[in-house]
Design a protein around this motif. Structure first.
Motif, PDB file in Angstrom:
ATOM      1  N   GLU A 126       0.826  -1.214   0.000  1.00  0.00           N
ATOM      2  CA  GLU A 126       0.000   0.000   0.000  1.00  0.00           C
ATOM      3  C   GLU A 126       0.860   1.264   0.000  1.00  0.00           C
ATOM      4  N   LEU A 127       2.067   1.139   0.543  1.00  0.00           N
ATOM      5  CA  LEU A 127       2.992   2.280   0.573  1.00  0.00           C
ATOM      6  C   LEU A 127       3.782   2.400  -0.736  1.00  0.00           C
ATOM      7  N   GLY A 128       3.505   1.510  -1.660  1.00  0.00           N
ATOM      8  CA  GLY A 128       4.163   1.601  -2.970  1.00  0.00           C
ATOM      9  C   GLY A 128       5.388   0.727  -3.129  1.00  0.00           C
ATOM     10  N   GLY A 129       5.555  -0.223  -2.210  1.00  0.00           N
ATOM     11  CA  GLY A 129       6.689  -1.135  -2.317  1.00  0.00           C
ATOM     12  C   GLY A 129       8.020  -0.404  -2.206  1.00  0.00           C
ATOM     13  N   GLU A 130       9.039  -0.974  -2.816  1.00  0.00           N
ATOM     14  CA  GLU A 130      10.390  -0.418  -2.673  1.00  0.00           C
ATOM     15  C   GLU A 130      10.471   1.006  -3.235  1.00  0.00           C
ATOM     16  N   ALA A 131       9.869   1.217  -4.413  1.00  0.00           N
ATOM     17  CA  ALA A 131       9.930   2.548  -5.033  1.00  0.00           C
ATOM     18  C   ALA A 131       9.177   3.566  -4.185  1.00  0.00           C
TER      19      ALA A 131
END
Ligand code: HEM
Length: 137
Positions: free
Chosen positions: A26-31
């Protein structure tokens, strides 16, 4: 032979809240997390209330550790190579106001990345219990 569609219309209940995504996703993964941490670092760097705490800090290393740590906290499964929160903040004399300032920057950075309120609050809820390990010692 054709059969009629007799069942009730399908309703898609998976409208976001019931998804099986991890908080990390939900936080956008690594990127996404990298961008959030970069936004956090940029705000710390220009905040005279707290930037002095980071005078001796290797910022490139801190950036990597912060991304790993957020990933772990958000169930992203990363390996965190840093110290625990009590050890890494020992002797820094971080006050409640310092803590609130950094969290404020984290919130603004997440907003900049268009992270929705419920996701922002989910991360903050997981960070809040670290308060006593980070401040005043
Ligand atoms: C929710 C709040 C916080 C979290 C999750 C957090 C997380 C971290 C992490 C993961 C590290 C890396 C530790 C390592 O590499 O071993 C770190 C280091 C550090 N944190 Fe925090 N931190 C928080 C609050 C704060 C606050 C409020 C300050 C000061 C205003 C602060 C100042 C520092 C400094 C100066 C370091 C680097 C220490 C060094 O140079 O070795 N942190 N923090």
């Amino acid at each position: 032979v054709q059969t009629a569609e007799s069942s009730a219309p399908q309703v898609n209940l998976n409208n976001g809240n019931s998804s099986q995504q991890t908080l990390y996703q939900e936080l956008g993964g690594e990127a996404g997390l990298s961008a959030i941490v970069d936004g956090l670092l940029a705000r710390i760097a220009t905040d005279p209330r707290i930037v002095h705490h980071f005078q001796e800090t290797d910022i490139a290393l801190f950036r990597e550790r912060a991304i790993e740590h957020f990933c772990l906290v958000a169930d992203g499964g990363c390996v965190y190579h840093g110290e625990n929160m009590a050890l890494s903040h020992q002797g820094l004399n971080i006050t409640q106001a310092d803590f609130d300032a950094l969290v404020g920057h984290l919130i603004e950075s997440m907003k900049e990345q268009h992270i929705p309120l419920s996701t922002r609050n989910a991360l903050l809820n997981r960070l809040a219990p670290m308060y006593s390990d980070i401040t005043y010692h």
